[in-house]
Design an enzyme around this catalytic site. Structure first.
Site, PDB file in Angstrom:
ATOM      1  CE1 TYR A 161      12.086  34.635  23.081  1.00 57.52           C
ATOM      2  CE2 TYR A 161      14.067  35.951  23.407  1.00 57.52           C
ATOM      3  CZ  TYR A 161      13.459  34.724  23.191  1.00 57.52           C
ATOM      4  OH  TYR A 161      14.230  33.601  23.079  1.00 57.52           O
ATOM      5  CE  LYS A 184       0.775  24.576  19.241  1.00 56.51           C
ATOM      6  NZ  LYS A 184       0.485  23.103  19.080  1.00 56.51           N
ATOM      7  CG  ASP A 227       2.714  21.122  17.125  1.00 55.63           C
ATOM      8  OD1 ASP A 227       2.393  21.761  16.093  1.00 55.63           O
ATOM      9  OD2 ASP A 227       1.890  20.451  17.791  1.00 55.63           O
ATOM     10  CG  ASP A 247      15.279  31.060  21.258  1.00 55.28           C
ATOM     11  OD1 ASP A 247      16.438  31.229  20.824  1.00 55.28           O
ATOM     12  OD2 ASP A 247      15.033  30.732  22.429  1.00 55.28           O
ATOM     13  CG  ASP A 267      19.217  26.744  19.683  1.00 60.00           C
ATOM     14  OD1 ASP A 267      19.656  27.735  19.062  1.00 60.00           O
ATOM     15  OD2 ASP A 267      19.477  26.514  20.879  1.00 60.00           O
TER      16      ASP A 267
HETATM   17  C1  IPM Z   1      19.380  33.507  20.696  1.00 57.92           C
HETATM   18  C2  IPM Z   1      19.572  33.387  22.171  1.00 57.92           C
HETATM   19  C3  IPM Z   1      18.953  34.603  22.848  1.00 57.92           C
HETATM   20  C4  IPM Z   1      17.470  34.540  22.626  1.00 57.92           C
HETATM   21  C5  IPM Z   1      19.306  34.792  24.325  1.00 57.92           C
HETATM   22  C6  IPM Z   1      20.791  34.786  24.561  1.00 57.92           C
HETATM   23  C7  IPM Z   1      18.669  36.032  24.883  1.00 57.92           C
HETATM   24  O1  IPM Z   1      19.056  32.187  22.627  1.00 57.92           O
HETATM   25  O2  IPM Z   1      19.828  34.512  20.118  1.00 57.92           O
HETATM   26  O3  IPM Z   1      18.792  32.604  20.106  1.00 57.92           O
HETATM   27  O4  IPM Z   1      16.740  33.850  23.361  1.00 57.92           O
HETATM   28  O5  IPM Z   1      16.997  35.194  21.708  1.00 57.92           O
HETATM   29 MG    MG Z   2      18.392  30.863  21.082  1.00 51.10          MG
END
Ligand code: IPM
Ligand code: MG
Length: 368
Positions: free
Chosen positions: A142, A192, A225, A249, A253
């Protein structure tokens, strides 16, 4: 003694409407329990860009650095998609994380009993699920340099760099081990190492921190993975997962969806302790700004309310009060309150954002 301070940054999309419900919970603490917070509000994201031409004004950052905790709604939306990268709403959030040095991002994935059937996985796979993903938040791909889009010969090349120092890995590993000791005492580290040098170093440093200072915690390593696959196969094998910024990230999710709804999950981003002993901290829901439903009263305020519960726990040393908010959420779900994101096939009428907030207040009142 001065009251603990909170800076609220509602941001864009559904951010303001879910934050309104959080505000009610914060005020409830003042009125009912004499736990008064000094609350201020400011802009972040697209709305800050509209006002100041930047997604995070310096004065907002300065305030964020001073308060005991920042609560953020969400940033981004289609109006800002074509802005230059440097002023996109997301840059405001990333700058806050970086400048406040919030290196440990705690993302719980917890399955609420009332929603176990709602997961896309079988009920027995997710019921009782309670895992914590610790995502490194201020380094890795990032932020690594070099980055950019350059010309090479007759075409363009997009470049990002995955980069981790030993000390960056060391400190986030310690956060994960400390948390594990207060939970199930297990950490699984994901990278990884089979293809990335940064992964090799990650694994080495996590193992070293473990062997030197946390040998009592059970540690395992997994390729990210395979970790994703195991998360879908049998998530209950995990307690704390520690991983880098990008894998964290993605994995968070996926883990969030296991629990039934992204609209339910809070997060805490913590940095080093301030002079008063509290960690620098920003709390935000894992979900995004959901511009498609903004302003319609369809948003689920629970993730944001649970983010405040995390603030109670990690910034204000009020673990019992965090339990109280979490129990109130459990009870409204058990009573059948559902925002549209939580609707299954069972023909229940959805409640609005505001009705969900009111139901949670009522459940809080019932605990007095
Ligand atoms: C998260 C989001 C952020 C990230 C974005 C909005 C920059 O996806 O907080 O997971 O990628 O970190
Ligand atoms: Mg995210």
């Amino acid at each position: 003694m001065t009251n603990p301070s909170i800076l609220i940054l509602p941001g864009d999309g559904i951010g303001p409407e879910v934050m309104k419900e959080v505000r009610k919970v914060i005020d409830w603490y003042g009125t009912k329990l004499g736990l008064v917070f000094d609350v201020s509000e400011d802009l972040v994201g697209g709305i800050a860009y509209d006002a100041h031409g930047t997604p995070l004004h310096d004065s907002t950052l300065a305030k964020a650095q001073e308060v005991d905790a920042v609560l953020l709604g969400a940033v981004g939306g289609p109006d800002y998609d074509n802005l230059d990268f440097s002023v996109k709403p997301e840059r405001g959030l990333l700058k806050l994380r970086k400048e406040m040095d919030l290196f440990a991002n705690l993302r719980p994935a917890q399955c609420f009993n009332a929603l176990a059937d709602f997961s896309s996985l079988k009920t027995e796979v997710v019921s009782g699920l309670d895992i914590m993903i610790v995502r490194e938040l201020t380094s890795g791909i990032y932020f690594g340099e070099p980055r950019g889009i350059i010309e090479e010969g007759n075409e363009r090349v997009g470049i990002n760099t995955q980069r981790y120092t030993e000390s960056e890995i060391d400190r986030v590993a310690r956060s994960a081990f400390e948390l594990a000791r207060r939970r199930g005492n297990k950490v699984c580290s994901m990278e990884k190492a089979n293809v990335m040098e940064s992964g090799v170093l990650w694994r080495e440093v996590v193992q070293k921190v473990h062997d030197e200072d946390y040998a009592d915690v059970e540690l395992s390593h997994m390729y990210a993975d395979a970790g994703a696959m195991q998360l879908c196969r049998w998530p209950k094998q995990f307690d704390v997962i520690v991983t880098d910024n990008l894998f964290g990230d993605l994995l968070s999710d996926a883990a969030a969806m296991l629990t039934g709804s992204l609209g339910m999950l809070p997060s805490a981003s913590l940095g080093a302790p301030m002079a008063n002993g509290r960690p620098k901290a920003l709390y935000e829901p894992v979900h995004g700004s959901a511009p498609d439903i903004a302003g319609e009263g369809k948003a689920n305020p629970i993730a944001c309310i649970l983010s405040f519960a995390m603030a109670l726990r990690y910034s204000f040393d009020q673990g019992k009060e965090a339990d109280r908010v979490e129990a109130a959420v459990e009870s409204v779900l058990a009573d059948g309150y559902r925002t549209p994101d939580l609707l299954g096939e069972d023909g229940v009428d959805p409640v609005t954002t505001q009705q969900m907030g009111d139901a949670i207040l009522k459940a809080l009142n019932a605990t007095l």
